[in-house]
Design a protein around this motif. Structure first.
Motif, PDB file in Angstrom:
ATOM      1  N   VAL A  20       0.877  -6.750   1.883  1.00  0.00           N
ATOM      2  CA  VAL A  20      -0.327  -6.352   0.486  1.00  0.00           C
ATOM      3  C   VAL A  20      -1.966  -6.203   0.610  1.00  0.00           C
ATOM      4  CG1 VAL A  20      -1.756  -7.985  -0.628  1.00  0.00           C
ATOM      5  CG2 VAL A  20       0.497  -9.293  -0.047  1.00  0.00           C
ATOM      6  N   ASP A  21      -2.447  -5.384  -0.233  1.00  0.00           N
ATOM      7  CA  ASP A  21      -3.272  -4.521   0.022  1.00  0.00           C
ATOM      8  C   ASP A  21      -3.545  -3.434   0.952  1.00  0.00           C
ATOM      9  OD1 ASP A  21      -3.519  -5.265  -3.057  1.00  0.00           O
ATOM     10  OD2 ASP A  21      -5.014  -7.858  -2.179  1.00  0.00           O
ATOM     11  N   GLU A  22      -2.457  -2.751   1.564  1.00  0.00           N
ATOM     12  CA  GLU A  22      -2.529  -1.875   2.497  1.00  0.00           C
ATOM     13  C   GLU A  22      -2.456  -0.433   2.213  1.00  0.00           C
ATOM     14  OE1 GLU A  22       0.094  -2.697   5.336  1.00  0.00           O
ATOM     15  OE2 GLU A  22      -0.714  -4.923   5.654  1.00  0.00           O
ATOM     16  N   PRO A  23      -3.416   0.003   2.536  1.00  0.00           N
ATOM     17  CA  PRO A  23      -3.304   1.949   2.167  1.00  0.00           C
ATOM     18  C   PRO A  23      -1.728   1.804   3.062  1.00  0.00           C
ATOM     19  CG  PRO A  23      -4.812   1.996   4.304  1.00  0.00           C
ATOM     20  CD  PRO A  23      -4.434   0.428   3.720  1.00  0.00           C
ATOM     21  N   TYR A  75       5.300  -0.400  -4.695  1.00  0.00           N
ATOM     22  CA  TYR A  75       6.750  -1.102  -3.495  1.00  0.00           C
ATOM     23  C   TYR A  75       7.186   0.635  -2.674  1.00  0.00           C
ATOM     24  CZ  TYR A  75      10.737  -3.412  -1.749  1.00  0.00           C
ATOM     25  OH  TYR A  75      11.443  -4.425  -1.144  1.00  0.00           O
ATOM     26  N   VAL A  76       8.229   0.843  -2.591  1.00  0.00           N
ATOM     27  CA  VAL A  76       8.313   1.803  -1.193  1.00  0.00           C
ATOM     28  C   VAL A  76       8.338   2.942  -2.080  1.00  0.00           C
ATOM     29  CG1 VAL A  76      10.267   2.611   0.451  1.00  0.00           C
ATOM     30  CG2 VAL A  76       9.758   0.040   0.125  1.00  0.00           C
ATOM     31  N   CYS A  77       8.729   3.195  -3.731  1.00  0.00           N
ATOM     32  CA  CYS A  77       9.017   4.266  -4.170  1.00  0.00           C
ATOM     33  C   CYS A  77       7.776   4.974  -4.391  1.00  0.00           C
ATOM     34  CB  CYS A  77       9.333   4.255  -5.363  1.00  0.00           C
ATOM     35  SG  CYS A  77      11.432   3.606  -5.587  1.00  0.00           S
ATOM     36  N   ASN A  78       6.023   4.472  -4.647  1.00  0.00           N
ATOM     37  CA  ASN A  78       5.297   5.128  -4.484  1.00  0.00           C
ATOM     38  C   ASN A  78       4.956   5.146  -3.122  1.00  0.00           C
ATOM     39  OD1 ASN A  78       2.659   5.550  -5.291  1.00  0.00           O
ATOM     40  ND2 ASN A  78       1.865   3.973  -4.122  1.00  0.00           N
ATOM     41  N   PHE A 135       8.832   0.425   4.633  1.00  0.00           N
ATOM     42  CA  PHE A 135       7.864   0.909   4.518  1.00  0.00           C
ATOM     43  C   PHE A 135       7.735   1.779   5.919  1.00  0.00           C
ATOM     44  CE2 PHE A 135       7.432  -2.988   1.284  1.00  0.00           C
ATOM     45  CZ  PHE A 135       5.315  -1.869   0.177  1.00  0.00           C
ATOM     46  N   ASP A 136       6.812   2.706   5.537  1.00  0.00           N
ATOM     47  CA  ASP A 136       7.025   3.830   7.353  1.00  0.00           C
ATOM     48  C   ASP A 136       8.104   3.962   7.472  1.00  0.00           C
ATOM     49  OD1 ASP A 136       4.296   2.412   7.446  1.00  0.00           O
ATOM     50  OD2 ASP A 136       4.538   0.972   8.538  1.00  0.00           O
ATOM     51  N   ALA A 137       9.499   3.807   7.441  1.00  0.00           N
ATOM     52  CA  ALA A 137      10.732   4.234   7.958  1.00  0.00           C
ATOM     53  C   ALA A 137      10.754   5.264   6.897  1.00  0.00           C
ATOM     54  CB  ALA A 137      12.025   3.670   7.774  1.00  0.00           C
ATOM     55  N   ALA A 138      10.408   4.953   5.461  1.00  0.00           N
ATOM     56  CA  ALA A 138      11.511   6.162   4.673  1.00  0.00           C
ATOM     57  C   ALA A 138      10.347   7.218   4.965  1.00  0.00           C
ATOM     58  CB  ALA A 138      11.592   5.148   3.499  1.00  0.00           C
ATOM     59  N   GLY A 139       9.342   6.953   4.766  1.00  0.00           N
ATOM     60  CA  GLY A 139       8.143   7.976   4.100  1.00  0.00           C
ATOM     61  C   GLY A 139       8.392   9.051   6.025  1.00  0.00           C
ATOM     62  N   TYR A 140       8.610   7.882   6.941  1.00  0.00           N
ATOM     63  CA  TYR A 140       8.692   9.351   8.211  1.00  0.00           C
ATOM     64  C   TYR A 140       9.935   9.913   8.109  1.00  0.00           C
ATOM     65  CZ  TYR A 140       5.249   6.586  10.620  1.00  0.00           C
ATOM     66  OH  TYR A 140       3.662   5.886  11.123  1.00  0.00           O
ATOM     67  N   VAL A 146      -1.724   2.791  -2.534  1.00  0.00           N
ATOM     68  CA  VAL A 146      -1.301   0.782  -2.200  1.00  0.00           C
ATOM     69  C   VAL A 146      -0.210   0.952  -1.809  1.00  0.00           C
ATOM     70  CG1 VAL A 146      -1.728   0.213  -4.932  1.00  0.00           C
ATOM     71  CG2 VAL A 146      -3.030  -0.907  -2.509  1.00  0.00           C
ATOM     72  N   ARG A 147      -0.054  -0.510  -1.060  1.00  0.00           N
ATOM     73  CA  ARG A 147       0.744  -0.692  -0.816  1.00  0.00           C
ATOM     74  C   ARG A 147       0.826  -1.899  -0.918  1.00  0.00           C
ATOM     75  NH1 ARG A 147       2.579   0.878   5.458  1.00  0.00           N
ATOM     76  NH2 ARG A 147       3.646   2.470   4.935  1.00  0.00           N
ATOM     77  N   ASP A 148       1.320  -2.580  -2.316  1.00  0.00           N
ATOM     78  CA  ASP A 148       1.203  -4.512  -3.037  1.00  0.00           C
ATOM     79  C   ASP A 148       3.048  -4.535  -2.954  1.00  0.00           C
ATOM     80  OD1 ASP A 148       0.429  -6.913  -2.973  1.00  0.00           O
ATOM     81  OD2 ASP A 148      -0.926  -5.808  -4.853  1.00  0.00           O
TER      82      ASP A 148
END
Length: 210
Positions: free
Chosen positions: A102-105, A144-147, A48-53, A88-90
């Motif tokens: 868990v349950d984070e945007p 997850y990280v794909c979404n 999370f975060d790193a992939a999107g950046y 959402v991140r879950d």
């Protein structure tokens, strides 16, 4: 540097030695280049975060007309272009950095969802012409990280005026046990060609009852 297409896949995760999405991207990119299409490719970490950046940076660096992100969907037996990314991140399991939100945007304050700007139904119709490659529209990319990457990509394209006209989306690929990597690569090549040749999606049934 500019490229007509940016393809991304993921590094291995959850103890696996390979990730079929990255293997398929490498093979598909080679074939598309052989056909004269400019392609940039990027392996993303399952974080999370790193992939999107990293994806956002690559989009701004290469400025492609088309972005097709891919990921592994173990248990699915078909190539599945995703319809919608949700904010959402879950995480059922930790990512490769040990994070388990868990349950984070994905993007605080962002809209609930973004629809793919790829011609997803045209892709499925095109793959129906490829022997031994099942395909279907998917209504969920998970949480997850794909979404996460899918949402970050679409949010970037929707909010950065400098990227107007760029199209992007996400395609899940089956594990090699359910579809050989060479077939997933062939599917990606066909998907990219379909996107480049199809400015607007076709109207075909692609819904689901559950």
């Amino acid at each position: 540097m500019t490229a007509a297409v940016l393809l991304t896949g993921f590094a291995p995760f959850d103890g696996a030695d390979i990730n079929e999405s990255w293997q398929a991207v490498q093979a598909a990119a080679a074939q598309l280049r052989a056909d004269g299409i400019e392609v940039a490719q990027l392996e993303l970490p399952v974080e999370f975060d790193a992939a999107g950046y990293l994806l956002e940076a690559a989009v701004r660096e290469h400025r492609p007309g088309l972005v097709v992100a891919t990921g592994l969907a173990a248990g699915r037996r078909a190539v599945t272009p995703e319809r919608v990314a949700i904010n959402v991140r879950d995480a059922r399991i930790p990512d490769n950095a040990g994070d388990r939100p868990v349950d984070e945007p994905v993007v605080p304050g962002g809209p609930v969802g973004h629809f793919s700007t790829l011609p997803i139904k045209a892709i499925v119709a095109a793959l129906a012409q490829e022997p031994a490659i099942p395909a279907a529209v998917s209504q969920t990319a998970g949480t997850y990280v794909c979404n996460d990457v899918f949402y970050r990509l679409l949010h970037l394209l929707a909010t950065d005026p400098g990227l107007a006209g760029m199209r992007g989306g996400f395609v899940h690929l089956p594990a090699a046990a359910d579809l050989p990597v060479e077939d997933s690569a062939r599917a990606l090549v066909r998907a990219v060609r379909t996107c480049l040749a199809t400015p607007e999606d076709v109207v075909l049934t692609g819904g689901a009852e559950h």
